[in-house]
Design a protein around this motif. Structure first.
Motif, PDB file in Angstrom:
ATOM      1  N   VAL A 114       0.820  -1.222   0.000  1.00 35.77           N
ATOM      2  CA  VAL A 114       0.000   0.000   0.000  1.00 35.77           C
ATOM      3  C   VAL A 114       0.853   1.270   0.000  1.00 35.77           C
ATOM      4  N   GLY A 115       2.145   1.123   0.328  1.00 34.19           N
ATOM      5  CA  GLY A 115       3.012   2.292   0.330  1.00 34.19           C
ATOM      6  C   GLY A 115       3.439   2.738   1.716  1.00 34.19           C
ATOM      7  N   LYS A 116       3.402   1.801   2.643  1.00 31.96           N
ATOM      8  CA  LYS A 116       3.759   2.107   4.025  1.00 31.96           C
ATOM      9  C   LYS A 116       5.223   2.531   4.161  1.00 31.96           C
ATOM     10  N   THR A 117       6.109   1.701   3.623  1.00 32.15           N
ATOM     11  CA  THR A 117       7.538   1.979   3.746  1.00 32.15           C
ATOM     12  C   THR A 117       7.911   3.285   3.043  1.00 32.15           C
ATOM     13  N   THR A 118       7.344   3.460   1.854  1.00 29.95           N
ATOM     14  CA  THR A 118       7.597   4.691   1.106  1.00 29.95           C
ATOM     15  C   THR A 118       7.150   5.913   1.909  1.00 29.95           C
ATOM     16  N   THR A 119       5.997   5.791   2.541  1.00 31.07           N
ATOM     17  CA  THR A 119       5.473   6.897   3.352  1.00 31.07           C
ATOM     18  C   THR A 119       6.422   7.201   4.516  1.00 31.07           C
ATOM     19  N   ILE A 120       6.922   6.145   5.153  1.00 33.08           N
ATOM     20  CA  ILE A 120       7.853   6.346   6.273  1.00 33.08           C
ATOM     21  C   ILE A 120       9.105   7.074   5.768  1.00 33.08           C
ATOM     22  N   GLY A 121       9.602   6.646   4.618  1.00 38.52           N
ATOM     23  CA  GLY A 121      10.778   7.287   4.030  1.00 38.52           C
ATOM     24  C   GLY A 121      10.540   8.765   3.730  1.00 38.52           C
ATOM     25  N   LYS A 122       9.405   9.038   3.107  1.00 33.03           N
ATOM     26  CA  LYS A 122       9.074  10.431   2.753  1.00 33.03           C
ATOM     27  C   LYS A 122       8.909  11.294   4.005  1.00 33.03           C
ATOM     28  N   LEU A 123       8.216  10.733   5.007  1.00 30.52           N
ATOM     29  CA  LEU A 123       7.971  11.503   6.231  1.00 30.52           C
ATOM     30  C   LEU A 123       9.281  11.740   6.987  1.00 30.52           C
ATOM     31  N   GLY A 252      -5.448   7.809  12.397  1.00 27.03           N
ATOM     32  CA  GLY A 252      -5.526   8.576  11.164  1.00 27.03           C
ATOM     33  C   GLY A 252      -5.122   7.745   9.964  1.00 27.03           C
ATOM     34  N   ILE A 253      -5.446   8.289   8.795  1.00 21.45           N
ATOM     35  CA  ILE A 253      -5.196   7.580   7.539  1.00 21.45           C
ATOM     36  C   ILE A 253      -4.112   8.287   6.728  1.00 21.45           C
ATOM     37  N   VAL A 254      -3.258   7.474   6.111  1.00 24.63           N
ATOM     38  CA  VAL A 254      -2.365   7.986   5.069  1.00 24.63           C
ATOM     39  C   VAL A 254      -2.922   7.409   3.776  1.00 24.63           C
ATOM     40  N   LEU A 255      -3.403   8.259   2.892  1.00 23.37           N
ATOM     41  CA  LEU A 255      -3.957   7.769   1.636  1.00 23.37           C
ATOM     42  C   LEU A 255      -2.899   7.925   0.547  1.00 23.37           C
ATOM     43  N   THR A 256      -2.342   6.792   0.109  1.00 26.83           N
ATOM     44  CA  THR A 256      -1.239   6.822  -0.851  1.00 26.83           C
ATOM     45  C   THR A 256      -1.752   6.718  -2.286  1.00 26.83           C
ATOM     46  N   LEU A 276     -12.683   8.594  10.243  1.00 23.37           N
ATOM     47  CA  LEU A 276     -11.261   8.694  10.554  1.00 23.37           C
ATOM     48  C   LEU A 276     -10.687   9.853   9.756  1.00 23.37           C
ATOM     49  N   PRO A 277      -9.842  10.667  10.385  1.00 25.90           N
ATOM     50  CA  PRO A 277      -9.260  11.772   9.642  1.00 25.90           C
ATOM     51  C   PRO A 277      -8.178  11.290   8.668  1.00 25.90           C
ATOM     52  N   VAL A 278      -8.200  11.816   7.453  1.00 19.58           N
ATOM     53  CA  VAL A 278      -7.106  11.579   6.516  1.00 19.58           C
ATOM     54  C   VAL A 278      -6.039  12.601   6.879  1.00 19.58           C
ATOM     55  N   LYS A 279      -4.882  12.133   7.341  1.00 21.52           N
ATOM     56  CA  LYS A 279      -3.864  13.074   7.824  1.00 21.52           C
ATOM     57  C   LYS A 279      -2.814  13.387   6.771  1.00 21.52           C
ATOM     58  N   LEU A 280      -2.478  12.382   5.980  1.00 23.54           N
ATOM     59  CA  LEU A 280      -1.452  12.577   4.949  1.00 23.54           C
ATOM     60  C   LEU A 280      -1.938  11.982   3.639  1.00 23.54           C
ATOM     61  N   VAL A 281      -1.509  12.603   2.535  1.00 24.84           N
ATOM     62  CA  VAL A 281      -1.825  12.022   1.231  1.00 24.84           C
ATOM     63  C   VAL A 281      -0.547  11.864   0.413  1.00 24.84           C
ATOM     64  N   GLY A 282      -0.450  10.739  -0.273  1.00 27.73           N
ATOM     65  CA  GLY A 282       0.667  10.474  -1.176  1.00 27.73           C
ATOM     66  C   GLY A 282       0.265  10.882  -2.576  1.00 27.73           C
ATOM     67  N   LEU A 283       1.018  11.841  -3.138  1.00 27.93           N
ATOM     68  CA  LEU A 283       0.646  12.382  -4.449  1.00 27.93           C
ATOM     69  C   LEU A 283       1.688  12.075  -5.515  1.00 27.93           C
ATOM     70  N   GLY A 284       2.556  11.115  -5.249  1.00 34.64           N
ATOM     71  CA  GLY A 284       3.578  10.756  -6.231  1.00 34.64           C
ATOM     72  C   GLY A 284       4.699   9.990  -5.584  1.00 34.64           C
ATOM     73  N   GLU A 285       5.734   9.675  -6.364  1.00 31.60           N
ATOM     74  CA  GLU A 285       6.803   8.816  -5.855  1.00 31.60           C
ATOM     75  C   GLU A 285       8.033   9.576  -5.356  1.00 31.60           C
ATOM     76  N   GLN A 286       8.034  10.893  -5.511  1.00 38.66           N
ATOM     77  CA  GLN A 286       9.189  11.670  -5.058  1.00 38.66           C
ATOM     78  C   GLN A 286       9.126  11.903  -3.544  1.00 38.66           C
ATOM     79  N   LEU A 287      10.297  12.252  -2.978  1.00 36.92           N
ATOM     80  CA  LEU A 287      10.377  12.438  -1.528  1.00 36.92           C
ATOM     81  C   LEU A 287       9.427  13.503  -0.986  1.00 36.92           C
ATOM     82  N   ASP A 288       9.188  14.526  -1.782  1.00 35.41           N
ATOM     83  CA  ASP A 288       8.296  15.580  -1.258  1.00 35.41           C
ATOM     84  C   ASP A 288       6.856  15.442  -1.760  1.00 35.41           C
ATOM     85  N   ASP A 289       6.520  14.249  -2.243  1.00 35.93           N
ATOM     86  CA  ASP A 289       5.154  14.010  -2.699  1.00 35.93           C
ATOM     87  C   ASP A 289       4.224  13.496  -1.603  1.00 35.93           C
TER      88      ASP A 289
END
Ligand code: GDP
Length: 304
Positions: A114-123, A252-256, A276-289
């Motif tokens: 779902v993009g968990k690891t990527t989200t951790i990296g970006k955050l 909260g939700i991270v919607l990737t 549930l509140p959506v707290k973060l959204v993933g809008l791409g594959e770059q670090l600041d997405d």
């Protein structure tokens, strides 16, 4: 906002364009208009209940404001959508909560892919940019690949990762990480976990044990239990969320992968059906997405 604009391009092409064309063909606000609107909303994955709720509220609002022109109706719709996207309990709820003193701990849950690891990296990258000292914990010990993947993010973002060999007890990895976060005064600890919904009882026990280990060391932690959901899976994401809510207190939700779907409406379904509140959204594959969820930017992104 550029990120929202780019990330929501696909959703805009369906959701936004359909609404825009509905408005372009607008003659009068009659039942046909609301039927078409409902259909558009359902097709964008806001969910049936939510679609009906929105059109009911819009119907009242249009009457109340005596909106008759295309301009007036479109303003009501956009305003109503922003209101609906705003989190229940207002802004406070939508923000990530940090400890006022000592390390903050965020626990990440969600199924593979779902993009968990990527989200951790970006955050980690973003927190580091704001001057915070970040530590990662490879709590998904079920797959060797998951540990290596988190380690790779650690190298890329240049933050340390606490890890143990595959099949180690995840709680022992987390215990070491929390200890280290305390003694070495890290600001934020991001914990990855295995999200094997195949065995809900085990998953529940594992997450409970991890939480206990954290809370014993830091009574106010974890400050967040963030569930990562893949927006491209549409209504399946909702089903997953319901299952995770049963096994752990999700905050909260991270919607990737919102950039990869035309169904940006799923955010509304999550808000209205899961509360549930959506707290973060993933809008791409770059670090600041990875962005904080912002209803106004989101709706602006949908309408372009
Ligand atoms: P995990 O198994 O949940 O840890 O998932 P990963 O972090 O490995 O992500 C799975 C795939 O989704 C990878 O190829 C990521 O690059 C991709 N991904 C994650 N987040 C996003 C996003 O917001 N947008 C897009 N387009 N891809 C994403």
């Amino acid at each position: 906002e550029k990120k929202y604009d780019e990330g929501l391009a696909k959703s805009r092409q369906t959701f936004g364009d359909k609404l825009n064309s509905l408005l372009a063909n607008f003659r009068t606000v009659d039942e046909d208009f609301f039927d078409d609107l409902e259909e558009t909303l359902i097709e964008s994955d806001v969910g049936f209940e939510t679609a009906v709720k929105i059109s009911d509220e819009l119907r009242q609002e249009v009457k109340l404001k005596n909106a008759k022109t295309k301009q007036a109706v479109s303003e009501v719709i956009i305003q109503k959508l922003i209101e609906l996207y705003e989190q229940e309990g207002a802004d406070e709820d939508a923000k990530l909560h940090f400890a006022t003193d000592g390390p903050t701990v965020f626990l990440f849950v969600g199924v593979n892919g779902v993009g968990k690891t990527t989200t951790i990296g970006k955050l980690a990258y973003q927190l580091k940019k704001t001057g915070k000292r970040v530590l990662l914990a490879a709590g998904d010990t079920f797959r060797a690949g998951a540990i290596e993947q988190l380690a790779e993010w650690g190298r890329r973002v240049e933050v340390p990762v606490v890890q143990k060999p595959a099949r180690s007890d995840p709680a022992s990895v987390v215990y070491d990480a929390v200890k280290r976060a305390k003694t070495e005064k890290f600001d934020v600890l991001l914990v990855d976990t295995a999200g094997r919904l195949q065995n809900k009882v085990n998953l529940m026990k594992e997450l409970e044990k991890i939480s206990r280990v954290i809370t014993r060391e830091i009574p106010t932690a974890p400050q967040e239990v963030l569930l990562a959901l893949d927006a491209t899976t549409g209504q399946n994401a909702l089903t997953q969320a319901k299952q995770f809510k049963d096994v752990t207190p999700v905050s909260g939700i991270v919607l990737t992968k919102l950039d990869g779907t035309a169904k940006g409406g799923i955010v509304l379904a999550i808000r209205n059906e899961l509360h549930l509140p959506v707290k973060l959204v993933g809008l791409g594959e770059q670090l600041d997405d990875l962005q904080n969820f912002d209803p106004e930017k989101f709706v602006a992104g949908l309408f372009g």
